[in-house]
Design an enzyme around this catalytic site. Structure first.
Site, PDB file in Angstrom:
ATOM      1  N   LYS A  65       0.816  -1.226   0.000  1.00 42.49           N
ATOM      2  CA  LYS A  65       0.000   0.000   0.000  1.00 42.49           C
ATOM      3  C   LYS A  65       0.852   1.279   0.000  1.00 42.49           C
ATOM      4  O   LYS A  65       0.469   2.278  -0.602  1.00 42.49           O
ATOM      5  CB  LYS A  65      -0.961   0.004   1.187  1.00 42.49           C
ATOM      6  CG  LYS A  65      -2.066  -1.035   1.035  1.00 42.49           C
ATOM      7  CD  LYS A  65      -3.068  -0.959   2.172  1.00 42.49           C
ATOM      8  CE  LYS A  65      -4.043  -2.119   2.084  1.00 42.49           C
ATOM      9  NZ  LYS A  65      -5.060  -2.083   3.134  1.00 42.49           N
ATOM     10  N   GLY A 130       0.406   0.314   9.363  1.00 37.80           N
ATOM     11  CA  GLY A 130      -0.280   0.709   8.137  1.00 37.80           C
ATOM     12  C   GLY A 130      -1.798   0.661   8.245  1.00 37.80           C
ATOM     13  O   GLY A 130      -2.491   1.523   7.688  1.00 37.80           O
ATOM     14  N   ALA A 131      -2.328  -0.329   8.952  1.00 36.81           N
ATOM     15  CA  ALA A 131      -3.784  -0.474   9.037  1.00 36.81           C
ATOM     16  C   ALA A 131      -4.410   0.725   9.753  1.00 36.81           C
ATOM     17  O   ALA A 131      -5.434   1.268   9.317  1.00 36.81           O
ATOM     18  CB  ALA A 131      -4.129  -1.774   9.753  1.00 36.81           C
ATOM     19  N   VAL A 154       5.777   2.887  21.585  1.00 46.13           N
ATOM     20  CA  VAL A 154       5.069   4.161  21.762  1.00 46.13           C
ATOM     21  C   VAL A 154       5.566   5.208  20.753  1.00 46.13           C
ATOM     22  O   VAL A 154       4.784   6.034  20.262  1.00 46.13           O
ATOM     23  CB  VAL A 154       5.213   4.676  23.212  1.00 46.13           C
ATOM     24  CG1 VAL A 154       4.417   5.950  23.420  1.00 46.13           C
ATOM     25  CG2 VAL A 154       4.753   3.614  24.197  1.00 46.13           C
TER      26      VAL A 154
HETATM   27  P1  ATR Z   1      -0.156  -3.399   9.357  1.00 42.87           P
HETATM   28  O1  ATR Z   1       0.103  -2.895   7.977  1.00 42.87           O
HETATM   29  O2  ATR Z   1      -0.968  -4.674   9.408  1.00 42.87           O
HETATM   30  O3  ATR Z   1      -0.683  -2.352  10.269  1.00 42.87           O
HETATM   31  P2  ATR Z   1       2.436  -3.107  10.575  1.00 42.87           P
HETATM   32  O4  ATR Z   1       2.640  -1.781   9.932  1.00 42.87           O
HETATM   33  O5  ATR Z   1       3.562  -4.081  10.647  1.00 42.87           O
HETATM   34  O6  ATR Z   1       1.274  -3.918   9.883  1.00 42.87           O
HETATM   35  O7  ATR Z   1       1.868  -2.854  12.038  1.00 42.87           O
HETATM   36  C1  ATR Z   1       1.521  -3.887  12.902  1.00 42.87           C
HETATM   37  C2  ATR Z   1       0.931  -3.286  14.179  1.00 42.87           C
HETATM   38  O8  ATR Z   1       0.530  -4.338  15.057  1.00 42.87           O
HETATM   39  C3  ATR Z   1       1.913  -2.433  14.964  1.00 42.87           C
HETATM   40  O9  ATR Z   1       1.195  -1.424  15.627  1.00 42.87           O
HETATM   41  C4  ATR Z   1       2.492  -3.450  15.954  1.00 42.87           C
HETATM   42  O10 ATR Z   1       3.041  -2.874  17.111  1.00 42.87           O
HETATM   43  P3  ATR Z   1       4.573  -2.343  17.100  1.00 42.87           P
HETATM   44  O11 ATR Z   1       4.588  -1.092  16.251  1.00 42.87           O
HETATM   45  O12 ATR Z   1       4.891  -2.071  18.519  1.00 42.87           O
HETATM   46  O13 ATR Z   1       5.389  -3.455  16.501  1.00 42.87           O
HETATM   47  C5  ATR Z   1       1.243  -4.198  16.302  1.00 42.87           C
HETATM   48  N1  ATR Z   1       1.468  -5.541  16.845  1.00 42.87           N
HETATM   49  C6  ATR Z   1       1.856  -6.650  16.191  1.00 42.87           C
HETATM   50  N2  ATR Z   1       1.912  -7.725  17.025  1.00 42.87           N
HETATM   51  C7  ATR Z   1       1.552  -7.268  18.255  1.00 42.87           C
HETATM   52  C8  ATR Z   1       1.414  -7.882  19.555  1.00 42.87           C
HETATM   53  N3  ATR Z   1       1.638  -9.184  19.760  1.00 42.87           N
HETATM   54  N4  ATR Z   1       1.016  -7.088  20.574  1.00 42.87           N
HETATM   55  C9  ATR Z   1       0.761  -5.768  20.386  1.00 42.87           C
HETATM   56  N5  ATR Z   1       0.890  -5.136  19.195  1.00 42.87           N
HETATM   57  C10 ATR Z   1       1.270  -5.874  18.143  1.00 42.87           C
END
Ligand code: ATR
Length: 276
Positions: A65, A130-131, A154
């Site tokens: 995206k 991204g979501a 954070v």
């Molecule tokens: P997407 O495009 O699906 O949003 P991404 O940009 O990799 O994928 O973001 C994944 C999100 O899920 C992030 O906010 C990530 O937190 P971090 O930025 O701290 O990595 C969060 N996430 C993934 N696994 C997690 C978990 N087990 N507990 C809490 N947050 C999680």
């Protein structure tokens, strides 16, 4: 036949071809829509080739995206702010235009399909990837009372917040900051559920008036939905409606015709064996 596709990697589980086939049947539009797995390092070439060979429109999914956003000549207002594009088309000058229909899809599902209210409400967005970035412009446009973005890292939440200039109260947070607070609407935008995990949110943030929404979906309840039910949330929704609504908005941008999403959501739920 007019050609459409979704580009992603992986993409074989995508429901988009199924959804768009139903939209086309329902509205009498003649088109094809396929799912194409694109090698990670060949995204731009495949997009340009798709359009130069007469393709009409593309949906873009994980992980492309942001790349799609960078490739566009023109962005819709929502896509410009989201920094991510899920819908591509060519305008009358032949320029590549990018839109993001994820936020509209989320809002339509909450406000129309479930008669939820966002205006004036306290919203907690879980995740800062991204979501979440993709839906944030549409959520802000709906005038909630406040939006808190909580993330494990954070700094990512802080960074996201700093990129939005808004009158709405928009604050970053860590999970420890949530103690003692409740929210009207909690939206899970993390990828934690894909590994069967729950983000570390305290149960106390859910009251009996709280709506919980998971942007992902699966067969039966997602991990977050099951947690929300256990916490006694007023609603525990999954992302099936959002998926169909974002597709409907893409279909409208491409064809100028709005499909009826209600029967398609019902049919998809039946396929998935889930219930709301
Ligand atoms: P997407 O495009 O699906 O949003 P991404 O940009 O990799 O994928 O973001 C994944 C999100 O899920 C992030 O906010 C990530 O937190 P971090 O930025 O701290 O990595 C969060 N996430 C993934 N696994 C997690 C978990 N087990 N507990 C809490 N947050 C999680």
């Amino acid at each position: 036949m007019d050609r459409y596709a979704v580009f992603g990697n992986p993409v074989k589980h995508s429901r988009s071809p199924w959804i768009h086939a139903r939209f086309a049947q329902q509205t009498g539009q003649i088109l094809t829509y396929t799912a194409e797995e694109i090698p990670l390092d060949q995204f731009d070439t495949h997009v340009l080739e798709f359009f130069s060979s007469g393709g009409f429109g593309l949906n873009i999914t994980v992980p492309f995206k942001e790349k799609a956003w960078a490739l566009c000549d023109v962005h819709s207002a929502f896509a410009a702010k989201a920094g991510a594009v899920n819908t591509l088309l060519r305008n009358s000058d032949g320029r590549l235009c990018g839109d993001n229909t994820d936020g509209i899809g989320l809002l339509r599902d909450i406000t129309r399909n479930h008669q939820g209210v966002v205006v004036g409400k306290s919203v907690l967005l879980i995740g800062a990837g991204g979501a979440v970035r993709g839906v944030l412009p549409s959520l802000l446009a709906e005038s909630p009372g406040s939006i808190t973005i909580v993330n494990r890292t954070v700094a990512r939440a802080q960074d996201l917040v700093s990129q939005f200039d808004t009158q709405i109260e928009l604050k970053p947070a860590g999970y420890d900051d949530l103690a003692g607070r409740t929210f009207d609407l909690i939206i899970n935008g993390t990828s934690a559920g894909l590994q069967g995990d729950l983000p570390p949110v305290p149960r106390s943030i859910v009251s009996t008036d709280t709506w919980c929404y998971d942007m992902v979906y699966g067969r039966g309840d997602t991990v977050f939905q099951a947690w929300a039910r256990q916490c006694g949330a007023a609603k525990a929704l999954d992302g099936v409606g959002m998926l169909v609504e974002q597709a409907a908005q893409s279909f409208f941008l491409w064809r100028g015709v709005r499909p009826d999403t209600v029967p398609v959501i019902a049919a998809l739920r039946q396929e998935l064996g889930s219930q709301i």
